[in-house]
Design a protein around this motif. Structure first.
Motif, PDB file in Angstrom:
ATOM      1  N   LYS A 325      72.251  17.342   3.207  1.00  0.00           N
ATOM      2  CA  LYS A 325      73.072  18.485   3.620  1.00  0.00           C
ATOM      3  C   LYS A 325      74.256  18.671   2.671  1.00  0.00           C
ATOM      4  O   LYS A 325      74.625  19.806   2.324  1.00  0.00           O
ATOM      5  N   SER A 362      68.124  24.009   9.093  1.00  0.00           N
ATOM      6  CA  SER A 362      68.162  22.721   9.793  1.00  0.00           C
ATOM      7  C   SER A 362      66.763  22.173  10.031  1.00  0.00           C
ATOM      8  O   SER A 362      66.541  20.958   9.954  1.00  0.00           O
ATOM      9  N   LEU A 365      65.466  20.786   6.836  1.00  0.00           N
ATOM     10  CA  LEU A 365      66.137  19.547   6.448  1.00  0.00           C
ATOM     11  C   LEU A 365      65.303  18.336   6.835  1.00  0.00           C
ATOM     12  O   LEU A 365      65.207  17.359   6.077  1.00  0.00           O
TER      13      LEU A 365
END
Length: 558
Positions: A325, A362, A365
């Motif tokens: 991130k 997200s 990720l």
């Protein structure tokens, strides 16, 4: 073996062997004007590069090198090293990429074990070789490598026992050399991988294996665009040492494509970031330690606007969500890959299909921090302790075992450990994982690093991933230590980000809150958290859990 019918062959027909010289030949076909750059010291196009590769072959021939001889190289990541990748191997000799981060005693062992005949050594590493020189049993001559010559400052003198300085010798050599054909199974390279016990192990690869590994990268990286790499517009800079599994094989691919290449020498954050900007680097690969060093550097914020074109493949250790991130927040595209020294190394690379590209950042990720999807031409299975295969359902765990056209066939002069590596006809990785039905590999841990506590198996990698998402945590390492009640319990080392003051109680409270919400298992709260200035690393930048276990055990027992 089934009976098949072979195609008939005419006596005069030619079947070209798969040789490294064939990869080199492609570099002159389409874009020979592209550059190979070394720091701010040296640059050349592929025409000059090909001439220098042949000059190197003539220099080595003059030094008495013959096909089958082993040549050691100790250098920073440079254009010289790239020339050795092709010049040494294409003449039929064996390239030994020496791990300069090993101890002098280990370097001595590897050079004697590999039976090195000639040594090419950067002047920065002369103290290492001078300390062991009298104990080297097969070396006949040395060639010194120096960066001073590029600034017009020649070496004051050539050390005793050296045949000369690299650039001076190349300038005197002919730029023509007829690289011969030979059997594609000829030994091309060797290097040494360290384990937890015993001496380093000599891994070796043939021309055919490295040729096929390059074709595998070409198929997956370029064809499927797992990490899109277009020679027409991309600029490649390795941030994985060239001594580490041929920099994961990418220099062979980049040279074949005549892509612009940038070699940074010794790794320094400011230099790396400056080269990224000034040379327009778009593709690199490195271990998480290096990426963390770069994204944590104050200079990263200064160059933030220029990082949006940079694609980075992470391997060697798990990419945590926290680090991923942080990189993505700077505009960097990150993806994980998986392999090991014995597999040349690539066996999996992250690849998002059309449906997955539509997921939120997200959700992506989670995929980007997995080990990757199984590479083309690689067969990968999961095996339990009894030798039975485990389902690829994304949940069941087993040791990764593999087959493929570029996996090492054993260890040099070490048949016992080679037989263990290939027990049952599959290469055993020592990694515990699950594999999804759509071929995503999810590493749980190394078999020796899984924490066995209270009848449960807890992944130290998962715990490190959770800790990486705690605000203020820069790096973490988790190991299991013996416990009378539970068998083992997890213990953690933490490196804080600058400007933060964390406490063990505070971190445990964050984790316990996740447990209370049902987001984590109770075993994910470490028994002990120790703050350290840095995490111990191996010579190739991996977390050194063997050393951590020893030091933390002593700390707890003291």
């Amino acid at each position: 073996m089934i009976q098949t019918k072979l195609i008939p062959r005419t006596d005069e027909a030619h079947e070209p062997p798969m040789l490294i010289k064939s990869l080199l030949a492609q570099s002159l076909r389409y874009e020979p004007q592209r550059e190979i750059v070394y720091r701010d010291l040296f640059r050349m196009n592929y025409v000059t590069f090909n001439q220098r590769v042949r000059q190197l072959a003539n220099v080595l021939t003059e030094a008495g090198v013959k096909p089958g001889d082993t040549i050691a190289v100790l250098d920073w990541d440079s254009h010289r090293y790239l020339e050795c990748f092709f010049g040494i191997t294409s003449m039929g000799a064996i390239l030994h990429t020496v791990n300069v981060r090993l101890s002098p005693a280990q370097i001595l062992f590897t050079m004697n074990h590999a039976e090195d005949k000639v040594v090419l050594i950067h002047e920065d590493f002369l103290p290492i070789v001078n300390a062991i020189k009298d104990q080297l049993t097969t070396v006949q001559t040395y060639i010194v490598l120096s960066d001073k010559v590029y600034s017009g400052t020649p070496l004051a003198e050539i050390p005793a026992g050296f045949s000369g300085e690299y650039e001076a010798l190349l300038q005197k050599a002919l730029s023509e050399f007829d690289f011969p054909d030979f059997d594609e199974n000829t030994w091309a390279t060797t290097f040494y991988t360290t384990g937890t016990t015993g001496n380093p192990k000599g891994v070796y690869f043939s021309h055919r294996q490295l040729f096929m590994h390059t074709m595998g990268l070409l198929t997956y990286i370029i064809g499927y665009e797992a990490m899109p790499f277009k020679g027409s517009s991309d600029v490649y800079m390795p941030i994985t040492p060239l001594f580490h599994v041929h920099a994961w094989g990418f220099p062979f691919l980049a040279t074949m494509m005549s892509a612009k290449q940038v070699y940074p020498g010794r790794y320094e954050p400011e230099v790396l970031l400056r080269l990224l900007i000034t040379e327009g680097v778009t593709l690199s690969h490195c271990v998480p330690t290096i990426l963390n060093m770069l994204v944590s550097s104050p200079a990263a914020q200064k160059y933030r606007e220029n990082l949006s074109r940079w694609k980075v493949l992470i391997g060697g250790s798990a990419l945590t969500k926290g680090l991923a991130k942080a990189a993505i927040d700077l505009g960097i595209t990150v993806m994980s890959g998986y392999g090991m020294s014995e597999t040349a190394p690539v066996m999996a690379v992250g690849y998002l299909n059309e449906q997955e590209k539509q997921l939120s950042a997200s959700e992506q990720l989670d995929l980007r921090t997995r080990a990757g999807r199984i590479s083309p031409f690689v067969e990968m299975r999961l095996m339990d302790d009894t030798g039975n295969f485990v389902q690829h359902d994304g949940h069941s765990l087993g040791e990764i075992v593999a087959r493929g056209p570029w996996l090492t066939q054993g260890y040099f002069n070490d048949p016992e450990r080679g037989a263990t590596l290939w027990q049952g006809g599959w290469l055993h990785t020592g990694d515990v994982a699950s594999i999804t039905p759509d071929n995503w590999v999810i590493i749980a841990d190394r078999t020796k690093d899984v924490i066995k506590t209270g009848g449960e198996w807890v992944s130290s990698l998962d715990m490190e991933d959770v800790l990486s998402q705690v605000e203020g945590v820069a790096e973490s390492a988790v190991i299991g230590l013996p416990d009378d009640r539970w068998g083992e319990r997890p213990h953690a080392l933490i490196v804080q980000k600058p400007g933060y003051t964390l406490s063990a109680e505070g971190i445990k409270a964050v984790l316990q809150a996740k447990v209370n919400r049902g987001e984590l298992h109770k075993w994910y709260v470490p028994d002990r958290i120790v703050f350290v200035p840095e995490i111990p690393k191996t010579s190739v930048g991996k977390i050194d859990k063997k050393r951590i276990r020893s030091e933390m055990k002593d700390l707890i027992l003291s």
